[in-house]
Write an enzyme that holds these catalytic residues in place. Structure first.
Site, PDB file in Angstrom:
ATOM      1  N   GLU A 118       0.806  -1.219   0.000  1.00 14.30           N
ATOM      2  CA  GLU A 118       0.000   0.000   0.000  1.00 14.30           C
ATOM      3  C   GLU A 118       0.841   1.271   0.000  1.00 14.30           C
ATOM      4  O   GLU A 118       0.352   2.350   0.352  1.00 14.30           O
ATOM      5  CB  GLU A 118      -0.999   0.000   1.162  1.00 14.30           C
ATOM      6  CG  GLU A 118      -2.035  -1.103   1.027  1.00 14.30           C
ATOM      7  CD  GLU A 118      -3.167  -1.003   2.047  1.00 14.30           C
ATOM      8  OE1 GLU A 118      -3.203  -0.013   2.812  1.00 14.30           O
ATOM      9  OE2 GLU A 118      -4.004  -1.916   2.087  1.00 14.30           O
ATOM     10  N   GLU A 229      -5.097  -9.290   1.134  1.00 18.47           N
ATOM     11  CA  GLU A 229      -5.795  -8.940   2.371  1.00 18.47           C
ATOM     12  C   GLU A 229      -7.266  -8.733   2.070  1.00 18.47           C
ATOM     13  O   GLU A 229      -7.624  -7.956   1.193  1.00 18.47           O
ATOM     14  CB  GLU A 229      -5.271  -7.631   2.994  1.00 18.47           C
ATOM     15  CG  GLU A 229      -3.897  -7.679   3.584  1.00 18.47           C
ATOM     16  CD  GLU A 229      -3.531  -6.337   4.230  1.00 18.47           C
ATOM     17  OE1 GLU A 229      -4.455  -5.604   4.648  1.00 18.47           O
ATOM     18  OE2 GLU A 229      -2.333  -6.033   4.308  1.00 18.47           O
TER      19      GLU A 229
END
Length: 302
Positions: A118, A229
């Site tokens: 991220e 995720e």
């Protein structure tokens, strides 16, 4: 968007582990427990065994590697990429040391390497607006990817596919296309619970998830997309129309997880909570005990 968990991805202090063969299926694990204490080898063994039976310095390999060897657990490694070149060089040293220290017992269990997590989202306008933390540009991620490839070339880890993990909102930005070109696979982090600008109640979560996954696949240049995720909190505040509860976490597992398992690589967030800074919300499907329980909070059969 979720902004806290991904900030811990490093071979020195964090990694993801997997449990199956043809398609990888596993859980996310942090290097610390819910109060921020470092997990030792025994703690990782407990977590890995819990998952299998479910009804520390920056340039030193994480103790979880030996635990993975002892429990025959596969690994998706993560290197932290948003703290500057000196820290990333420590990550590279840890990776090199792990190869030298453990050899094939380690490298044979690695299903992939993620260069960052991220980072592109955190550096994007949305990430900055959400005060998501420090990220880096695509150029930095690409440079780090090449550094990893150079490090593993000629070693027993040379065949490991190298990727990057990010949100769909980052993957679809044109300035990040170079990262897509540089990786072997794209890691997709997606949480309908956090999609607070959308209609995101649990009965629409499946559609929200697959719309996001489709957006990532749409820019993937034909490369595989791994779900690195996803999950639903068992407790925490309401996020727009999304209610955190054990019942809804089970519903999301049944709607999304059971559809994904066996069809693509997927790592569920999370077996046991590990983020000391995220105490107001829990994604753990087992409690905080040591050793970790193998009795989940909800039915995980499919």
């Amino acid at each position: 968007m979720k902004t806290t968990f991904a900030g811990a991805a490093t071979i020195g202090t964090f990694f993801l582990s997997t449990l199956t063969a043809a398609q990888s299926k596993g859980f996310n694990y942090g290097s610390t427990d819910g109060v921020g204490a470092c997990r030792d080898e025994a703690a990782f063994e407990g977590l890995f065994n819990s998952a299998k039976t479910l009804c520390g310095t920056q340039n030193t390999p994480i103790s979880a590697i030996q635990a993975a060897i002892d429990t025959d657990t596969q690994l998706l490694l993560g290197l932290w990429a948003s703290a500057g070149d000196a820290v990333f060089n420590d990550e590279i040293t840890a990776l090199r040391n792990a190869i030298n220290q453990y050899g094939a017992a380690f490298t044979d269990r690695v299903v992939g390497i993620s260069v960052g997590s991220e980072d592109l989202y955190r550096s994007s306008p949305a990430g900055v607006a959400n005060e998501a933390g420090v990220g880096v540009s695509a150029d930095v991620v690409i440079r780090y990817i090449q550094q990893v490839r150079d490090t593993i070339a000629g070693t027993s880890l040379a065949g490991a596919p190298v990727g990057h993990v990010d949100t769909w909102t980052a993957w679809v930005l044109g300035e990040n296309a170079g990262v897509i070109g540089a990786v072997d696979w794209l890691g997709h982090n997606s949480f309908p619970y956090f999609e607070s600008t959308l209609a995101n109640p649990i009965d629409q979560a499946e559609g929200v998830f697959y719309n996001a996954l489709g957006a990532t696949e749409g820019v993937s240049q034909g490369k595989p997309v791994w779900v690195t995720e996803t999950g639903w909190p068992v407790s925490g505040p309401t996020s727009n129309l999304a209610v955190a509860s054990v019942e809804n976490a089970q519903s999301y597992w049944k709607q999304v997880g059971c559809d994904l398992f066996g069809s693509r690589n997927v790592w569920w967030y999370t077996l046991q909570d590990s983020n000391a800074n995220q105490q107001e919300i829990s994604f753990g499907i087992v409690g905080d005990g040591v050793p970790a329980s193998n009795v989940p909070l909800f039915d995980v059969t499919c």
